[in-house]
Scaffold this motif. Structure first.
Motif, PDB file in Angstrom:
ATOM      1  N   SER A  39       7.767  -2.510   6.914  1.00  0.00           N
ATOM      2  CA  SER A  39       7.339  -1.807   8.214  1.00  0.00           C
ATOM      3  C   SER A  39       5.927  -1.226   8.193  1.00  0.00           C
ATOM      4  O   SER A  39       5.478  -1.009   9.175  1.00  0.00           O
ATOM      5  CB  SER A  39       8.645  -0.700   8.259  1.00  0.00           C
ATOM      6  OG  SER A  39       9.918  -1.489   8.313  1.00  0.00           O
ATOM      7  N   TYR A  42       3.516  -3.595   8.582  1.00  0.00           N
ATOM      8  CA  TYR A  42       3.491  -4.000  10.110  1.00  0.00           C
ATOM      9  C   TYR A  42       2.393  -3.077  10.920  1.00  0.00           C
ATOM     10  O   TYR A  42       2.008  -3.615  11.705  1.00  0.00           O
ATOM     11  CB  TYR A  42       4.747  -4.260  10.700  1.00  0.00           C
ATOM     12  CG  TYR A  42       4.963  -4.501  12.220  1.00  0.00           C
ATOM     13  CD1 TYR A  42       5.012  -5.909  12.515  1.00  0.00           C
ATOM     14  CD2 TYR A  42       4.979  -3.530  13.111  1.00  0.00           C
ATOM     15  CE1 TYR A  42       4.997  -6.189  14.045  1.00  0.00           C
ATOM     16  CE2 TYR A  42       5.016  -3.998  14.511  1.00  0.00           C
ATOM     17  CZ  TYR A  42       5.099  -5.173  14.943  1.00  0.00           C
ATOM     18  OH  TYR A  42       5.244  -5.551  16.123  1.00  0.00           O
ATOM     19  N   ARG A  57      13.204 -10.798   9.065  1.00  0.00           N
ATOM     20  CA  ARG A  57      14.153  -9.766   8.321  1.00  0.00           C
ATOM     21  C   ARG A  57      15.293 -10.426   8.077  1.00  0.00           C
ATOM     22  O   ARG A  57      15.819 -11.225   8.356  1.00  0.00           O
ATOM     23  CB  ARG A  57      14.226  -8.539   9.144  1.00  0.00           C
ATOM     24  CG  ARG A  57      14.497  -8.670  10.819  1.00  0.00           C
ATOM     25  CD  ARG A  57      14.119  -7.518  11.732  1.00  0.00           C
ATOM     26  NE  ARG A  57      14.434  -6.488  11.035  1.00  0.00           N
ATOM     27  CZ  ARG A  57      14.254  -5.338  11.910  1.00  0.00           C
ATOM     28  NH1 ARG A  57      13.789  -5.197  13.010  1.00  0.00           N
ATOM     29  NH2 ARG A  57      14.548  -3.983  11.634  1.00  0.00           N
ATOM     30  N   SER A  59      18.213  -9.511   9.372  1.00  0.00           N
ATOM     31  CA  SER A  59      19.200 -10.001  10.339  1.00  0.00           C
ATOM     32  C   SER A  59      18.571 -11.014  11.578  1.00  0.00           C
ATOM     33  O   SER A  59      19.339 -11.255  12.417  1.00  0.00           O
ATOM     34  CB  SER A  59      19.229  -8.712  11.319  1.00  0.00           C
ATOM     35  OG  SER A  59      18.040  -8.252  11.583  1.00  0.00           O
ATOM     36  N   TYR A  62      12.210 -12.008  14.187  1.00  0.00           N
ATOM     37  CA  TYR A  62      11.797 -11.423  15.480  1.00  0.00           C
ATOM     38  C   TYR A  62      10.185 -11.459  15.917  1.00  0.00           C
ATOM     39  O   TYR A  62       9.506 -11.751  15.072  1.00  0.00           O
ATOM     40  CB  TYR A  62      12.195  -9.792  15.169  1.00  0.00           C
ATOM     41  CG  TYR A  62      13.528  -9.649  14.915  1.00  0.00           C
ATOM     42  CD1 TYR A  62      14.253  -8.961  16.055  1.00  0.00           C
ATOM     43  CD2 TYR A  62      14.167  -9.982  13.883  1.00  0.00           C
ATOM     44  CE1 TYR A  62      15.610  -8.848  15.883  1.00  0.00           C
ATOM     45  CE2 TYR A  62      15.662  -9.525  13.720  1.00  0.00           C
ATOM     46  CZ  TYR A  62      16.144  -8.888  14.725  1.00  0.00           C
ATOM     47  OH  TYR A  62      17.789  -8.828  14.548  1.00  0.00           O
ATOM     48  N   ASN A  64       7.540  -8.578  17.508  1.00  0.00           N
ATOM     49  CA  ASN A  64       7.531  -7.350  17.306  1.00  0.00           C
ATOM     50  C   ASN A  64       8.579  -6.415  17.029  1.00  0.00           C
ATOM     51  O   ASN A  64       8.961  -5.348  17.466  1.00  0.00           O
ATOM     52  CB  ASN A  64       7.215  -6.783  18.900  1.00  0.00           C
ATOM     53  CG  ASN A  64       6.142  -7.480  19.527  1.00  0.00           C
ATOM     54  OD1 ASN A  64       4.960  -7.614  18.811  1.00  0.00           O
ATOM     55  ND2 ASN A  64       6.101  -7.889  20.721  1.00  0.00           N
ATOM     56  N   LEU A  65       9.216  -6.696  16.067  1.00  0.00           N
ATOM     57  CA  LEU A  65      10.440  -6.301  15.339  1.00  0.00           C
ATOM     58  C   LEU A  65      11.758  -5.908  15.939  1.00  0.00           C
ATOM     59  O   LEU A  65      12.586  -5.429  15.495  1.00  0.00           O
ATOM     60  CB  LEU A  65       9.914  -4.939  14.766  1.00  0.00           C
ATOM     61  CG  LEU A  65       8.757  -4.778  13.763  1.00  0.00           C
ATOM     62  CD1 LEU A  65       8.574  -3.202  13.579  1.00  0.00           C
ATOM     63  CD2 LEU A  65       9.470  -5.456  12.346  1.00  0.00           C
ATOM     64  N   ASP A  66      11.502  -6.247  17.583  1.00  0.00           N
ATOM     65  CA  ASP A  66      12.825  -6.031  18.247  1.00  0.00           C
ATOM     66  C   ASP A  66      13.265  -7.164  19.140  1.00  0.00           C
ATOM     67  O   ASP A  66      14.506  -7.498  19.367  1.00  0.00           O
ATOM     68  CB  ASP A  66      12.521  -4.912  19.255  1.00  0.00           C
ATOM     69  CG  ASP A  66      11.253  -4.904  19.867  1.00  0.00           C
ATOM     70  OD1 ASP A  66      10.746  -5.906  19.943  1.00  0.00           O
ATOM     71  OD2 ASP A  66      10.934  -3.880  20.441  1.00  0.00           O
ATOM     72  N   LYS A  67      12.469  -8.031  19.417  1.00  0.00           N
ATOM     73  CA  LYS A  67      13.032  -9.136  20.391  1.00  0.00           C
ATOM     74  C   LYS A  67      13.156 -10.352  19.510  1.00  0.00           C
ATOM     75  O   LYS A  67      12.352 -10.929  18.707  1.00  0.00           O
ATOM     76  CB  LYS A  67      11.605  -9.632  21.110  1.00  0.00           C
ATOM     77  CG  LYS A  67      11.926 -10.943  22.115  1.00  0.00           C
ATOM     78  CD  LYS A  67      10.728 -11.131  23.092  1.00  0.00           C
ATOM     79  CE  LYS A  67      11.196 -12.247  24.116  1.00  0.00           C
ATOM     80  NZ  LYS A  67       9.862 -12.663  24.822  1.00  0.00           N
ATOM     81  N   LYS A  68      14.387 -10.907  19.511  1.00  0.00           N
ATOM     82  CA  LYS A  68      14.957 -11.878  18.650  1.00  0.00           C
ATOM     83  C   LYS A  68      14.415 -13.197  19.033  1.00  0.00           C
ATOM     84  O   LYS A  68      14.032 -13.403  20.377  1.00  0.00           O
ATOM     85  CB  LYS A  68      16.472 -12.114  18.688  1.00  0.00           C
ATOM     86  CG  LYS A  68      16.995 -12.593  17.520  1.00  0.00           C
ATOM     87  CD  LYS A  68      17.466 -11.589  16.685  1.00  0.00           C
ATOM     88  CE  LYS A  68      17.934 -12.370  15.265  1.00  0.00           C
ATOM     89  NZ  LYS A  68      19.680 -12.395  15.486  1.00  0.00           N
TER      90      LYS A  68
END
Length: 345
Positions: A39, A42, A57, A59, A62, A64-68
């Motif tokens: 993080s 990044y 990651r 999970s 991604y 931008n760390l949030d959009k799958k």
């Protein structure tokens, strides 16, 4: 390729021609790992203008760390200028080694702070070493691996190093009057200690028997000491028991966890650690009594710092010291490696 820099930041660009027109693009990177180091890395890459194509990651994949994202991380590796590997060592380094090889096969240099790959799989990666940025794997921001590689190993008589900033921080705090539990708690609160351990004995064992052997193997292998390599798994670093911990606490202010490469076997006042023989070298480590050897005191850093002392004879001693643990020094070293590698492509 060229870079633009000022006092506060550095931005890396790539010059390309599209339909005959000169175009300047930001450097493209892929990032594996989004924990404490990932993080922070990044954010640091973004602040320097890198175009991060994907973040892998636990999970999933991604943007931008949030959009799958859909698919495999290698589906997004086209035209990457570099790949960053910022994962903890969860096995013997096989997972990390697999990631590194998958990028190298596509001609993409890899910058890593992971320790298992180069400590247990060095033989399979050695031929590609010039395409791997590994400075952050030992010494954090100290860049002691580069410092060591600049020396002629044939001239070196002995090396002593403090490669675990967490242990050095804890024992430096104790030497200044803090009790061991409070020193360990402080190391955890600052994010220096690896997660998972609670009791002081467990924290110390986790660093001494897990982290240090991997860093020792990397230090020896990357340093080019003869024709032999070692693996972290061969160092057999045992864990301290309650009796040894009690003995350690008696004079903790006079102890530091020191790794040594010497050309002869030595009897030392040491608690825990390991001893290994590799070619003409004796590799030893443990909580050594710093009063026994004047070289130990000469290279002793304060706080969370790391250091290395290289002796090439009685009057030739070289010492490098600097920040060894924490996200800031580690990611800074990775970015320096990245600039070096992409400009070599």
């Amino acid at each position: 390729m060229f870079s633009r820099s000022n006092a506060s930041t550095e931005i890396q660009f790539r010059i390309v021609f599209i339909y005959g027109l000169l175009t300047i693009e930001l450097m493209k990177a892929g990032l594996i790992g989004a924990g404490l180091i990932g993080s922070a890395l990044y954010k640091k890459l973004q602040s320097r203008g890198w175009n991060i194509r994907f973040v892998l990651r636990k999970s999933g994949l991604y943007e931008n760390l949030d959009k799958k994202l859909e698919g495999n991380y290698l589906d997004y590796a086209q035209e990457l200028d570099a790949a960053f590997l910022a994962i903890p060592t969860a096995d013997d380094g096989s997972i990390a080694s697999g990631y590194i090889k998958s990028f190298l096969e596509k001609g993409i240099p890899v910058i890593t702070c992971e320790k298992g790959a180069l400590s247990n799989h060095f033989a399979s990666l050695e031929s590609c070493l010039e395409k791997i940025g590994f400075s952050a794997s030992v010494g954090g921001g100290t860049r002691l691996l580069s410092y060591l590689r600049e020396r002629d190993s044939a001239q070196i008589q002995e090396i002593h190093a403090i490669v675990n900033g967490t242990l050095n921080y804890i024992f430096d705090e104790v030497s200044h009057g803090k009790n061991m539990p409070d020193a360990v708690k402080s190391a955890q609160e600052w994010g220096y200690a690896e997660p998972g351990a609670e009791h002081p004995l467990d924290v110390i064992n986790q660093e001494a028997s897990g982290d240090v052997p991997m860093k020792t193997a990397i230090l020896f292998n990357v340093g080019g000491f003869g024709d032999c390599h070692i693996t972290a798994s061969a160092l057999h670093a045992g864990k301290l028991d309650d009796a040894e911990m009690k003995e350690l606490l008696k004079n903790a202010q006079d102890r530091r966890y020191i790794v040594s490469f010497t050309r002869e076997d030595r009897n030392e006042d040491v608690i825990g650690g390991f001893r290994h023989y590799a070619g003409k070298w004796v590799i030893s480590a443990g909580f050594k009594n710093i009063n026994e050897n004047s070289l130990y005191k000469a290279m002793l850093p304060g706080g969370v710092n790391n250091s290395i002392l290289i002796s090439e004879g009685k009057n030739e001693t070289y010492i490098l010291s600097g920040p060894g643990a924490g996200a800031g020094p580690t990611t800074s070293s990775m970015v320096i490696d990245a600039f070096r590698l992409v400009n070599k492509k």
